[in-house]
Motif scaffolding. Structure first.
Motif, short mmCIF file in Angstrom:
data_model
loop_
_atom_site.label_atom_id
_atom_site.label_comp_id
_atom_site.label_asym_id
_atom_site.label_seq_id
_atom_site.Cartn_x
_atom_site.Cartn_y
_atom_site.Cartn_z
N ALA A 69 -35.64 30.36 13.57
CA ALA A 69 -35.68 29.77 12.23
C ALA A 69 -36.92 28.90 12.04
O ALA A 69 -37.53 28.91 10.96
CB ALA A 69 -34.42 28.95 11.99
N ARG A 70 -37.31 28.16 13.08
CA ARG A 70 -38.51 27.34 12.97
C ARG A 70 -39.77 28.20 12.88
O ARG A 70 -40.72 27.87 12.16
CB ARG A 70 -38.60 26.37 14.15
CG ARG A 70 -37.60 25.22 14.08
CD ARG A 70 -37.94 24.13 15.07
NE ARG A 70 -37.71 24.54 16.45
CZ ARG A 70 -36.58 24.37 17.10
NH1 ARG A 70 -35.54 23.79 16.49
NH2 ARG A 70 -36.45 24.76 18.36
N MET A 71 -39.80 29.30 13.61
CA MET A 71 -40.94 30.23 13.54
C MET A 71 -41.02 30.87 12.16
O MET A 71 -42.12 31.14 11.65
CB MET A 71 -40.79 31.32 14.59
CG MET A 71 -40.92 30.85 16.03
SD MET A 71 -40.41 32.15 17.19
CE MET A 71 -41.55 33.46 16.77
N THR A 72 -39.87 31.11 11.54
CA THR A 72 -39.82 31.81 10.27
C THR A 72 -40.63 31.09 9.19
O THR A 72 -41.31 31.73 8.38
CB THR A 72 -38.36 31.97 9.81
OG1 THR A 72 -37.64 32.70 10.79
CG2 THR A 72 -38.27 32.70 8.49
N ALA A 73 -40.56 29.77 9.16
CA ALA A 73 -41.26 29.01 8.12
C ALA A 73 -42.75 29.31 8.13
O ALA A 73 -43.38 29.44 7.08
CB ALA A 73 -41.01 27.52 8.31
N VAL A 74 -43.33 29.45 9.34
CA VAL A 74 -44.77 29.71 9.46
C VAL A 74 -45.09 31.16 9.10
O VAL A 74 -45.97 31.44 8.27
CB VAL A 74 -45.25 29.40 10.89
CG1 VAL A 74 -46.73 29.74 11.04
CG2 VAL A 74 -45.00 27.95 11.23
N PHE A 75 -44.36 32.09 9.71
CA PHE A 75 -44.69 33.50 9.53
C PHE A 75 -44.31 34.03 8.16
O PHE A 75 -44.92 34.99 7.67
CB PHE A 75 -44.04 34.33 10.64
CG PHE A 75 -44.70 34.16 11.98
CD1 PHE A 75 -45.93 34.74 12.23
CD2 PHE A 75 -44.11 33.40 12.97
CE1 PHE A 75 -46.56 34.59 13.46
CE2 PHE A 75 -44.72 33.23 14.20
CZ PHE A 75 -45.95 33.83 14.44
N LEU A 76 -43.30 33.43 7.54
CA LEU A 76 -42.96 33.83 6.18
C LEU A 76 -44.10 33.49 5.23
O LEU A 76 -44.46 34.29 4.35
CB LEU A 76 -41.67 33.13 5.74
CG LEU A 76 -40.93 33.70 4.53
CD1 LEU A 76 -40.40 35.09 4.84
CD2 LEU A 76 -39.78 32.79 4.12
N THR A 77 -44.68 32.31 5.41
CA THR A 77 -45.84 31.91 4.61
C THR A 77 -47.01 32.86 4.83
O THR A 77 -47.70 33.27 3.88
CB THR A 77 -46.26 30.47 4.95
OG1 THR A 77 -45.15 29.60 4.77
CG2 THR A 77 -47.41 30.02 4.08
N LEU A 78 -47.22 33.25 6.10
CA LEU A 78 -48.30 34.17 6.43
C LEU A 78 -48.11 35.52 5.75
O LEU A 78 -49.03 36.03 5.10
CB LEU A 78 -48.37 34.35 7.95
CG LEU A 78 -49.37 35.37 8.49
CD1 LEU A 78 -50.79 34.88 8.28
CD2 LEU A 78 -49.12 35.65 9.97
N MET A 79 -46.92 36.09 5.88
CA MET A 79 -46.67 37.42 5.32
C MET A 79 -46.78 37.42 3.80
O MET A 79 -47.50 38.25 3.21
CB MET A 79 -45.29 37.93 5.75
CG MET A 79 -45.03 39.37 5.36
SD MET A 79 -43.38 39.97 5.81
CE MET A 79 -42.38 39.23 4.54
N PHE A 80 -46.10 36.48 3.14
CA PHE A 80 -46.14 36.45 1.68
C PHE A 80 -47.52 36.06 1.17
O PHE A 80 -47.95 36.52 0.10
CB PHE A 80 -45.07 35.51 1.14
CG PHE A 80 -43.71 36.14 1.03
CD1 PHE A 80 -43.32 36.77 -0.13
CD2 PHE A 80 -42.83 36.13 2.09
CE1 PHE A 80 -42.08 37.37 -0.25
CE2 PHE A 80 -41.58 36.72 2.00
CZ PHE A 80 -41.21 37.35 0.83
N GLY A 81 -48.23 35.21 1.91
CA GLY A 81 -49.58 34.84 1.51
C GLY A 81 -50.50 36.05 1.47
O GLY A 81 -51.25 36.24 0.50
N PHE A 82 -50.43 36.90 2.50
CA PHE A 82 -51.27 38.09 2.54
C PHE A 82 -50.85 39.11 1.49
O PHE A 82 -51.71 39.82 0.92
CB PHE A 82 -51.26 38.72 3.93
CG PHE A 82 -52.20 38.07 4.90
CD1 PHE A 82 -53.56 38.07 4.65
CD2 PHE A 82 -51.74 37.44 6.03
CE1 PHE A 82 -54.45 37.47 5.53
CE2 PHE A 82 -52.61 36.83 6.92
CZ PHE A 82 -53.98 36.85 6.66
#
Length: 370
Positions: free
Chosen positions: A142-155
């Motif tokens: 869940a903590r990793m999700t916050a970072v990678f979700l931003t990465l995926m949606f940002g791209f």
């Protein structure tokens, strides 16, 4: 990964958003457009509406049994014997589901970036990574999700913005060139993947912290709306850029990234976009394997779930290397058979539990009134 692990409702909604968007953002636009043409966005809206109905049913049962998972309140409502009978196809389909996601990762790599890399190498690497992620537990994920979700949606947003000069709105017309039947057929495909899979999330909903249980429903619906808007934007933008080719070219978002060219400064960024999309596959497979482990542990009444991680991951790896070996067969399975399997294995048990729970609650109300 222990029973004491808990996440907030925001974290659970981010996991949910990754679950429904992670692989569908790459896979869904092309087959929907191929079947429904310019009306693919209508098919998606129909599928999303059906997904919202399923989510409402899941949340109803969650409110009735706030501290129990799908398996636990199935035992309470249907009995242990019927629950075990329903869990057999449920578990088998989950094994194939995890394997199918990694197969799609391998196909994506083979057809885009790592064309000479053997499939077993890609799949093995991913399953080791996914198993280690599951061992870390849901709080870490869940903590990793916050970072990678931003990465995926940002791209994703960057791609849709940078191809703005290539948009041709006239490609969106006519909306229904072949009538309503292709629209319904495509809606069936989108409902089967990913929206009928929402049922498995009922396994980990009890892991939401007690103080957040009243807010989790609202956050999950917001996540589902964000997913719908993202897929809708991806489908519409693909049609406006690629036109009639949008249904023939796999991995529409990756194909859009290949067309980006800004004044000799920004070009050939599809590899960066490709790896960011792989993050979505990785997280969905990790979440699904985590849910599968909890299903097996609760079905076998095991205290230590960690013992099952590597054996389950190894079985999924073997399935990914021995089934769906032909890409054409995989497409047919995903478009036709997979929605039917998901309805039988996932949705049918939920409907049975929902019906029995609703019947009992009405009976108890009538008795109280009498």
């Amino acid at each position: 990964m222990s029973k004491q692990e808990r996440v907030s409702s925001i974290q659970m909604s981010m996991l949910f958003l990754f679950f429904v968007t992670g692989s569908s953002i790459v896979i869904i636009p092309a087959p929907l457009t191929n079947v429904a043409g310019n009306g693919a966005w209508i098919s998606l809206l129909i599928a999303v509406a059906m997904g919202m109905v399923l989510l409402a049913g899941i949340l109803y049962l969650y409110r009735q049994f706030p501290s129990k998972s799908l398996i636990e309140y199935s035992r309470f409502t249907l009995g242990n014997g019927l629950t075990i009978l329903l869990l057999i196809p449920f578990t088998c389909v989950m094994f194939w589901n995890v394997a199918g996601i990694v197969i799609e990762i391998g196909l994506f790599f083979k057809s885009t970036m790592l064309k000479e890399t053997p499939t077993y190498a890609v799949n093995s690497l991913f399953f080791v990574t996914i198993a280690l992620t599951v061992l870390a537990g849901i709080e870490v994920i869940a903590r990793m999700t916050a970072v990678f979700l931003t990465l995926m949606f940002g791209f994703i947003i960057i791609v849709l913005v940078l191809v703005g000069t290539l948009y041709h709105p006239e490609y969106l017309l006519p909306v229904l060139p072949d009538g309503i039947r292709p629209i319904l057929n495509a809606a069936y495909i989108a409902y089967g993947f990913p929206y009928s899979e929402l049922v498995v999330f009922a396994i980990i909903l009890p892991l939401v912290r007690n103080e957040d249980t009243s807010k989790v429903g609202k956050h999950l619906f917001v996540a589902l709306i964000v997913n719908a808007m993202t897929l809708l934007a991806s489908i519409i933008c693909s049609i406006m850029v690629l036109g009639p080719l949008s249904g023939d070219l796999k991995y529409s978002l990756y194909q859009l990234a290949r067309l980006i060219f800004v004044q000799d400064i920004i070009e050939r960024i599809e590899s960066v976009i490709g790896f960011s999309l792989i993050v979505g596959f990785y997280f969905k497979a990790s979440i699904l394997l985590l849910i599968l482990i909890r299903v097996l542990a609760q079905m076998l009444r095991l205290e230590n779930e960690r013992l099952l991680v590597f054996p389950a991951a190894f079985i999924c790896l073997l399935l990914s290397l021995t089934t769906y070996t032909k890409e054409a067969e995989l497409e047919e399975i995903v478009n036709i058979i997979w929605p039917l399997l998901n309805n039988i294995a996932y949705v049918l048990p939920l409907l049975l539990i929902f019906g029995v729970t609703l019947f009992r609650s009405r009976n108890s109300r009538n008795k109280n009134q009498d």
